[in-house]
Motif scaffolding. Structure first.
Motif, PDB file in Angstrom:
ATOM      1  N   ALA A  15       0.828  -1.207   0.000  1.00  0.00           N
ATOM      2  CA  ALA A  15       0.000   0.000   0.000  1.00  0.00           C
ATOM      3  C   ALA A  15       0.863   1.259   0.000  1.00  0.00           C
ATOM      4  N   ILE A  85      -4.493   5.275  -5.057  1.00  0.00           N
ATOM      5  CA  ILE A  85      -5.160   5.037  -3.776  1.00  0.00           C
ATOM      6  C   ILE A  85      -6.037   3.781  -3.819  1.00  0.00           C
ATOM      7  N   PRO A  86      -6.960   3.645  -4.795  1.00  0.00           N
ATOM      8  CA  PRO A  86      -7.740   2.400  -4.832  1.00  0.00           C
ATOM      9  C   PRO A  86      -6.880   1.173  -5.123  1.00  0.00           C
ATOM     10  N   ALA A  89      -5.317   0.080  -1.911  1.00  0.00           N
ATOM     11  CA  ALA A  89      -6.301  -0.641  -1.099  1.00  0.00           C
ATOM     12  C   ALA A  89      -6.497  -2.066  -1.612  1.00  0.00           C
ATOM     13  N   ALA A 108      -7.932  -3.349   3.309  1.00  0.00           N
ATOM     14  CA  ALA A 108      -8.268  -2.363   2.275  1.00  0.00           C
ATOM     15  C   ALA A 108      -8.397  -0.971   2.875  1.00  0.00           C
ATOM     16  N   GLY A 112      -5.719   1.736   1.843  1.00  0.00           N
ATOM     17  CA  GLY A 112      -6.159   2.948   1.163  1.00  0.00           C
ATOM     18  C   GLY A 112      -5.693   4.197   1.881  1.00  0.00           C
ATOM     19  N   ALA A 115      -1.834   4.473   1.378  1.00  0.00           N
ATOM     20  CA  ALA A 115      -1.547   4.900   0.007  1.00  0.00           C
ATOM     21  C   ALA A 115      -1.869   6.375  -0.181  1.00  0.00           C
ATOM     22  N   THR A 116      -2.964   6.835   0.442  1.00  0.00           N
ATOM     23  CA  THR A 116      -3.325   8.246   0.373  1.00  0.00           C
ATOM     24  C   THR A 116      -2.239   9.112   0.991  1.00  0.00           C
TER      25      THR A 116
END
Length: 214
Positions: A15, A85-86, A89, A108, A112, A115-116
């Protein structure tokens, strides 16, 4: 316990890396899985598919060039807000796929969010770097990010406990860094707005910066 640490490190590592360079992350995990150096969880086996590796490799080459052109890199990062981002996740959920649906959903959510955070740090600092007239800082940042993704994933795979400690330090650093990046972005956008809107009031900009610090 060791297996749980390895799974958690792979989940969060995938991620985190996705927020910085998704295609490099897919390539690294897919190639390691394909040559037998890494036993991927069932949910990530698809990364070893030749078509997936080809697509990721092609997109990595495009990003490698785009990421080193000031201005183009910011546009690229903006578009990839809806991709990294997705995908981060999804990769995190895939890494937890053999632990049940609950673990997948939790992964997830965490993936997410992570990653954000890493995407925000990358894209925000790039906007600030692009205010410099020379391109070399941009190139150095881009290469450092690619090397960091490779090193981070290898540490996550081979030394999961060490990676989790480093990731915790990274998150703490983000709490310090992101407010400063946000203020820097505000100065950049105010300058651009005033430049195209009839001039730049330097005194007003200084007053706004003082108010933000207070």
């Amino acid at each position: 316990m060791d297996e749980l640490t390895q799974t958690l490190a792979l989940t969060l590592g995938a991620a985190w890396a996705s927020g910085i360079n998704l295609y490099a992350a897919i390539l690294i995990l897919g190639l390691l899985g394909a040559n037998g150096s890494l036993e991927l969880p069932p949910g990530l086996d698809i990364l070893t598919d030749p078509l997936v590796l080809f697509a990721a490799g092609l997109m990595y080459l495009v990003e490698f060039v785009a990421d080193k052109v000031p201005g183009v890199d910011t546009a690229w990062d903006s578009l990839h807000t809806f991709v990294r981002i997705p995908a981060g996740a999804m990769l995190a959920a895939g890494a937890m796929s053999d632990l049940g649906p609950g673990a997948e959903i939790a992964a997830a959510i965490l993936g997410g969010g992570l990653a954000t955070a890493s995407h925000a740090a990358k894209s925000g600092t790039r906007v600030l770097i692009n205010t410099s007239p020379e391109p070399f800082t941009n190139w150095a940042a881009s290469v450092s990010e690619d090397v960091g993704v490779l090193a981070g994933l290898l540490i996550a795979i081979n030394h999961p406990a060490v990676f989790l400690v480093l990731l915790a330090l990274f998150v703490l650093l983000l709490f310090w860094l992101l407010p400063k990046v946000w203020r820097g972005l505000g100065r950049v956008f105010r300058f651009v707005a005033r430049l195209f809107g009839g001039g730049w009031d330097e005194r007003a900009d200084r007053n706004q910066d003082t108010a933000e610090r207070d």
